[in-house]
Design a protein around this motif. Structure first.
Motif, PDB file in Angstrom:
ATOM      1  N   LYS A  44       1.331   3.822  -3.225  1.00 14.98           N
ATOM      2  CA  LYS A  44       0.911   5.381  -3.061  1.00 14.98           C
ATOM      3  C   LYS A  44       2.427   6.038  -3.885  1.00 14.98           C
ATOM      4  O   LYS A  44       1.462   7.492  -4.594  1.00 14.98           O
ATOM      5  CB  LYS A  44       0.728   5.834  -1.636  1.00 14.98           C
ATOM      6  N   ALA A  45       3.478   5.963  -3.748  1.00 16.40           N
ATOM      7  CA  ALA A  45       4.108   6.641  -3.791  1.00 16.40           C
ATOM      8  C   ALA A  45       4.594   6.077  -5.881  1.00 16.40           C
ATOM      9  O   ALA A  45       4.328   7.657  -6.629  1.00 16.40           O
ATOM     10  CB  ALA A  45       5.563   5.764  -3.718  1.00 16.40           C
ATOM     11  N   TRP A  49       9.384   6.522  -2.281  1.00 18.33           N
ATOM     12  CA  TRP A  49       9.479   5.278  -0.970  1.00 18.33           C
ATOM     13  C   TRP A  49      10.063   4.919  -0.228  1.00 18.33           C
ATOM     14  O   TRP A  49      10.001   5.767   0.931  1.00 18.33           O
ATOM     15  CB  TRP A  49       9.030   4.245  -1.928  1.00 18.33           C
ATOM     16  N   ARG A  59      15.207   2.010   5.013  1.00 15.82           N
ATOM     17  CA  ARG A  59      14.619   1.350   4.173  1.00 15.82           C
ATOM     18  C   ARG A  59      15.818   1.585   2.670  1.00 15.82           C
ATOM     19  O   ARG A  59      16.518   2.295   2.855  1.00 15.82           O
ATOM     20  CB  ARG A  59      13.516   2.263   2.820  1.00 15.82           C
ATOM     21  N   VAL A 107       0.756  -0.971   0.083  1.00 13.31           N
ATOM     22  CA  VAL A 107      -0.396  -0.346   0.371  1.00 13.31           C
ATOM     23  C   VAL A 107       1.028   0.798   0.339  1.00 13.31           C
ATOM     24  O   VAL A 107       0.847   2.221  -0.522  1.00 13.31           O
ATOM     25  CB  VAL A 107      -0.889   0.336   0.841  1.00 13.31           C
ATOM     26  N   ASP A 108       2.108   1.491   0.658  1.00 10.82           N
ATOM     27  CA  ASP A 108       2.721   2.208   0.678  1.00 10.82           C
ATOM     28  C   ASP A 108       3.309   2.759  -0.192  1.00 10.82           C
ATOM     29  O   ASP A 108       3.919   3.830  -0.323  1.00 10.82           O
ATOM     30  CB  ASP A 108       3.612   2.555   1.956  1.00 10.82           C
ATOM     31  N   VAL A 109       3.726   1.701  -0.980  1.00  9.49           N
ATOM     32  CA  VAL A 109       4.604   1.411  -2.421  1.00  9.49           C
ATOM     33  C   VAL A 109       3.569   1.800  -3.082  1.00  9.49           C
ATOM     34  O   VAL A 109       4.560   2.886  -4.934  1.00  9.49           O
ATOM     35  CB  VAL A 109       5.472   0.362  -2.531  1.00  9.49           C
TER      36      VAL A 109
END
Length: 260
Positions: free
Chosen positions: A33-34, A104, A210, A29-31
């Motif tokens: 979004k980017a 990200w 990361r 999900v977070d990736v």
């Protein structure tokens, strides 16, 4: 060495199962979004500072013609990868992946293996203004079309007075003094060099945040067969998947502390 030879033989005969072609919808999900915001972020990043154009090129290469103005640069480079065989913007167009992976990772240290004319250097630094960027090339001079004149490696980034560290060295020997959060491998595409650069990127990577390793030109064409062999072999060695999208020849591996 014996282990590496066994892995290499397996990769040649059966192929690695660690290379995964995915769709954007399969991203975390977070990736995702980017990924979805990459074009806006790219244009904002390029527009964030002065752009010094290069207007002396009079050939047909659209990648170089786009250096004539900030507007042309944002319009041309701010596109998704093109179709295979499309002049100057085929599936090797790497800007999309560099952009959303930078968003990200939010890297503090970026390393580029293969400076060449400095277009990728310029893009990486504009995408990551907060970072220290090291760009490494074994050549001091590179060719500039159409008449193959010789210019300084990193020419376009130097023209734009980027705050980057230009390193003249063999990339396999580049031990970064800081943990590397983002490494872009785009130098010599031969099997041995890609293998060495991949091992160096792995050794340099950040262990506390990361991190991303990106390979340019992960293609099915014969000219890039050695590169693909080495990426498969490396993926097997470190037991982590390499990902790519169907429309792109840019492959990546990433991780963060939550995976440990």
């Amino acid at each position: 060495q014996a282990v590496s030879k066994i892995i290499y033989a397996k990769t040649k005969s059966k192929g690695s199962r660690m290379i995964k072609q995915i769709t954007p919808e399969q991203l975390p999900v977070d990736v995702l979004k980017a990924y979805e915001g990459w074009q806006d972020n790219f244009k904002k990043s390029i527009d964030s500072d002065e752009f010094i154009p290069y207007t002396q090129y009079e050939g047909e290469d659209k990648n170089l013609l786009a250096l004539r103005s900030k507007e042309e640069f944002m319009s041309w480079y701010g596109q998704s990868p093109g179709k295979i065989g499309e002049p100057y913007r085929d599936n090797g167009f790497y800007v999309r992946e560099l952009t959303w992976l930078s968003m990200w990772a939010n890297p503090r240290t970026v390393v580029e293996f293969g400076t060449d004319k400095g277009i990728g250097t310029f893009i990486l630094k504009r995408l990551n203004p907060q970072s220290t960027l090291y760009t490494v090339d074994i050549s001091l001079k590179v060719q500039m079309p159409p008449n193959d004149q010789r210019v300084d490696a990193g020419f376009f980034a130097l023209l734009n007075k980027l705050n980057a560290v230009f390193v003249h060295a063999n990339s396999k020997n580049f031990e970064c003094i800081d943990p590397v959060d983002f490494c872009f491998i785009d130098g010599d595409h031969s099997k041995d060099k890609v293998w060495q650069d991949s091992l160096r990127a792995w050794a340099n990577r950040s262990k506390n945040g990361r991190w991303v390793i990106v390979w340019h030109d992960f293609r099915d064409e014969e000219a890039f067969a050695g590169l693909k062999i080495s990426v498969h072999r490396f993926s097997d060695l470190v037991r982590k998947k390499v990902y790519k999208f169907e429309d792109s020849a840019t492959a990546w591996m990433y991780g963060d502390p939550s995976e440990a």
